[in-house]
Design an enzyme around this catalytic site. Structure first.
Site, PDB file in Angstrom:
ATOM      1  CB  SER A  64      -0.393  -1.466  -3.751  1.00 31.75           C
ATOM      2  OG  SER A  64      -0.721  -0.841  -2.532  1.00 31.75           O
TER       3      SER A  64
HETATM    4  N1  SAH Z   1      -4.264   2.538  -1.531  1.00 32.73           N
HETATM    5  C1  SAH Z   1      -3.138   3.348  -2.009  1.00 32.73           C
HETATM    6  C2  SAH Z   1      -1.793   2.839  -1.527  1.00 32.73           C
HETATM    7  C3  SAH Z   1      -1.655   3.051  -0.087  1.00 32.73           C
HETATM    8  S1  SAH Z   1      -0.014   3.085   0.600  1.00 32.73           S
HETATM    9  C4  SAH Z   1      -3.167   3.487  -3.518  1.00 32.73           C
HETATM   10  O1  SAH Z   1      -4.045   2.914  -4.184  1.00 32.73           O
HETATM   11  O2  SAH Z   1      -2.312   4.213  -4.045  1.00 32.73           O
HETATM   12  C5  SAH Z   1      -0.520   3.339   2.276  1.00 32.73           C
HETATM   13  C6  SAH Z   1      -1.056   4.719   2.591  1.00 32.73           C
HETATM   14  O3  SAH Z   1      -1.565   4.704   3.913  1.00 32.73           O
HETATM   15  C7  SAH Z   1      -0.003   5.831   2.543  1.00 32.73           C
HETATM   16  O4  SAH Z   1      -0.429   6.832   1.649  1.00 32.73           O
HETATM   17  C8  SAH Z   1       0.044   6.346   3.987  1.00 32.73           C
HETATM   18  O5  SAH Z   1       0.257   7.747   4.062  1.00 32.73           O
HETATM   19  C9  SAH Z   1      -1.336   5.973   4.497  1.00 32.73           C
HETATM   20  N2  SAH Z   1      -1.456   5.812   5.948  1.00 32.73           N
HETATM   21  C10 SAH Z   1      -0.559   5.311   6.836  1.00 32.73           C
HETATM   22  N3  SAH Z   1      -1.062   5.287   8.077  1.00 32.73           N
HETATM   23  C11 SAH Z   1      -2.334   5.804   7.997  1.00 32.73           C
HETATM   24  C12 SAH Z   1      -3.364   6.069   8.954  1.00 32.73           C
HETATM   25  N4  SAH Z   1      -3.213   5.801  10.247  1.00 32.73           N
HETATM   26  N5  SAH Z   1      -4.524   6.607   8.511  1.00 32.73           N
HETATM   27  C13 SAH Z   1      -4.706   6.908   7.195  1.00 32.73           C
HETATM   28  N6  SAH Z   1      -3.758   6.686   6.245  1.00 32.73           N
HETATM   29  C14 SAH Z   1      -2.583   6.141   6.640  1.00 32.73           C
END
Ligand code: SAH
Length: 210
Positions: free
Chosen positions: A61
């Site tokens: 993000s």
């Molecule tokens: N917090 C992260 C950014 C997250 S982007 C950072 O600091 O880099 C959102 C993430 O959520 C992605 O990596 C995606 O693969 C994951 N995601 C999507 N749906 C999900 C689910 N149901 N359970 C766990 N992770 C999930």
């Protein structure tokens, strides 16, 4: 400019904008370098205030968004925090720093490639209190529950029931909730088993929770 200077100037920009406020969170941004969580080809942009690709169409993000969410969660020393969406591991590491060695962060990631990526990145910091779990964050992670707080870093239609259940009464959840074209950043306080207090921090854009 080297990484240290660029990091300093990004942090100053977030402080000047009134986004970063809490001393311990500012310290976390200083001590946990974002360039350790960015893929090689984007290193030059590690301290730009923009989201960057991780793997499989996902992103780390924007620092502004991370600052807003971390401030809204109000992480405290000794707390146990659940994150949904480990991605690069950067947000989890910031939270791990904020809660200190007596606190813990459990972060769940759906995609195995990102579990590997975030584990490798977190290892580069000296944090020992952050654990990455492969799984579906919609189910939370009951084994380590209850949690003081939870941060969801992917857009969801509503807060998953399991996550609400696994957060303590008096605890807090910060999550981007789908609107038509974007998401509303919501701060949700669990006042009792059934009663939630919701506050809207405005619009943001996120990759979807799957
Ligand atoms: N917090 C992260 C950014 C997250 S982007 C950072 O600091 O880099 C959102 C993430 O959520 C992605 O990596 C995606 O693969 C994951 N995601 C999507 N749906 C999900 C689910 N149901 N359970 C766990 N992770 C999930």
């Amino acid at each position: 400019m080297n990484f240290r200077q660029r990091k300093e100037s990004l942090i100053n920009h977030l402080i000047a904008g009134g986004v970063l406020k809490t001393p311990r969170i500012i310290e976390a941004f200083k001590k946990i370098p974002r360039h350790l969580f960015v893929r090689k080809n984007y290193l030059g942009h590690a301290y730009d205030d923009i989201p960057l690709p991780t793997h499989q169409g996902q992103t780390i993000s924007q620092p502004y968004t991370i600052a807003v969410m971390t401030e809204a969660l109000e992480p405290r020393i000794g707390e146990k925090i659940l994150e949904v969406g480990a991605g690069s591991g950067y947000q989890a590491a910031l939270l791990g720093y904020c809660v200190g060695s007596k606190g813990r962060v459990i972060t769940i990631e759906l995609k195995s490639k990102l579990v590997e990526f975030s584990r490798k990145n977190i290892k580069k910091t000296k944090l020992k209190n952050v654990r990455v779990i492969l799984g579906d964050g919609k189910e939370g992670y009951v084994k380590e529950s209850p949690y003081d707080k939870c941060m969801i870093t992917a857009a969801c239609r509503e807060i998953p029931k399991s996550v609400i259940e696994q957060v303590k009464i008096g605890g807090r959840i910060v999550a981007p909730i789908n609107d038509f074209f974007n998401q509303k950043m919501m701060v949700i306080d669990k006042l009792s088993k059934k009663k939630l207090k919701k506050e809207d921090l405005g619009s943001f854009i996120f990759v979807p929770l799957r």
